[in-house]
Design an enzyme around this catalytic site. Structure first.
Site: not given
Length: 392
Positions: A134-135, A137, A345, A349, A372
């Protein structure tokens, strides 16, 4: 173990709980091996996932019964439960399943009996991979800006143009492609939907696009592609309605996938804080940590209620659930982003260490707030419906 008490909610029937339990056991047994090389062999992993999901019978939920599916029409609650469960185990497995449904969705909803037999039976078996194009540029959220053209010629159409951000680009066996068939009409009018087999002369995947959480994505180029009239899905000029009806079904499943990722993040966090030593005790004992976990659990249940309200409404009450699906997608994807951020969080680390589950989820979740229909599009849909309802 993930909370599954929601399966007792009145949205579900007994077969839905059985589906989740069956898929959960299958995923534990098969997904680690199937996805072991997803970073080195992305395309191959996706193909193997679709094949395995087909052999196990799960892709049958992505098509209607007339073409080998489980239900007479697509059951959105089942689609959501499958996506949630797969996403909780592995994001790429969720993607592989989702595209079987979305890519073939226009055919499931509007295809002729012959089209359904020609394509959907193979989708149900996992022997063919589908894609939804569908999409463009310059036409993402603004579908009305579509430039791809399909001009009538003889007993068919000549397709020219470009599609981008297309999932399964390069591995799909066929694409449902939307193109403008009447250039004299403005906006969303005059758009039609076509089935384009991957071996159609003039079609090529001109670019592959690498993402923070890789999956097969690319740009499609159509150059004088001849499509017989039988490749037209539904009525000519009704493509926009076909696209929106398809998204009306599958938008809720995006929310469900986000929900599955959020559940995975919470599970990993609960494991971590229960084991992590700090200040002479465990991380889980700290009030600030408990407050954050409370917020995470609240966000997950709130999202689940919206997701399965939308799915139940589509299955049992209304033909269109544009508002409900928009609310589910907006709430679930945004909340999942926050839940996963909190998980990172609390892992400290380890949360930003490559290969840690919450680090992977942090990359996996981001795209769901865009594809979507981006979050801002969902806000607009919800607002317009609220305004129109108030006027009415």
């Amino acid at each position: 173990m993930s909370d599954q008490s929601y399966l007792g909610w009145p949205f579900f029937d007994a077969e839905h709980a059985t589906l989740v339990q069956t898929l959960d056991e299958w995923a534990k047994a098969h997904l680690p091996q199937l996805t072991a090389h997803e970073h080195e062999d992305l395309d191959g992993t996706c193909r193997r996932l679709v094949t395995a999901l087909g052999e196990a019978g799960f892709t049958r939920y992505a098509v209607p019964a007339g073409a080998g599916g489980v239900y007479e029409k697509l059951n959105v609650r089942s689609l959501c439960l499958i996506r949630e469960t797969l996403a909780r185990h592995n994001a790429l497995a969720d993607f592989a399943f989702a595209m079987q449904g979305l890519g073939s969705g226009p055919i499931s909803l509007f295809g002729t009996e012959q089209q359904q037999q020609d394509y959907l039976a193979d989708v149900a078996e996992g022997s063919k991979i589908s894609a939804f194009a569908l999409s463009e540029p310059n036409a993402g959220s603004d579908v009305a800006a579509m430039e791809c053209r399909a001009e009538a010629e003889g007993d068919g159409f000549i397709l020219n143009g470009t599609k981008t951000w297309i999932s399964n680009a390069g591995i799909a066996d066929f694409y449902t492609v939307f193109a403008r068939t009447d250039p004299t009409l403005e906006g969303a009018k005059g758009i039609s939907c076509f089935i384009v087999p991957a071996d159609t002369p003039g079609f090529e995947v001109s670019e592959r696009i690498d993402l923070v959480a890789p999956h097969p994505l690319g740009t499609l180029q159509f150059t004088d592609c001849y499509l017989p009239a039988k490749q037209l899905v539904g009525e000519q000029g009704r493509g926009f309605a076909i696209a929106m009806a398809t998204l009306d079904v599958f938008r809720s499943t995006v929310a469900a996938a986000a929900l599955g990722m959020a559940r995975c993040a919470l599970d990993a966090t609960l494991d971590h804080i229960g084991q992590r030593d700090i200040f002479g005790g465990k991380l889980v004992d700290l009030p600030l940590v408990q407050a954050k976990v409370g917020d995470m659990a609240l966000a997950i249940d709130s999202s689940a209620l919206l997701v399965y309200r939308a799915a139940w409404t589509k299955d049992c009450v209304a033909e269109r659930v544009t508002r409900e699906a928009a609310m589910a997608k907006l709430a679930a994807t945004e909340s999942a982003q926050q839940v996963i951020d909190s998980a990172v969080q609390l892992h400290g680390g380890k949360g930003v260490t490559k290969g840690n589950i919450v680090e992977s989820l942090y990359r996996d979740i981001r795209a769901l707030r865009i594809y979507e229909g981006a979050s801002e599009v969902q806000q607009t849909i919800i607002a317009r419906q609220a305004i129109d309802q108030h006027k009415g």
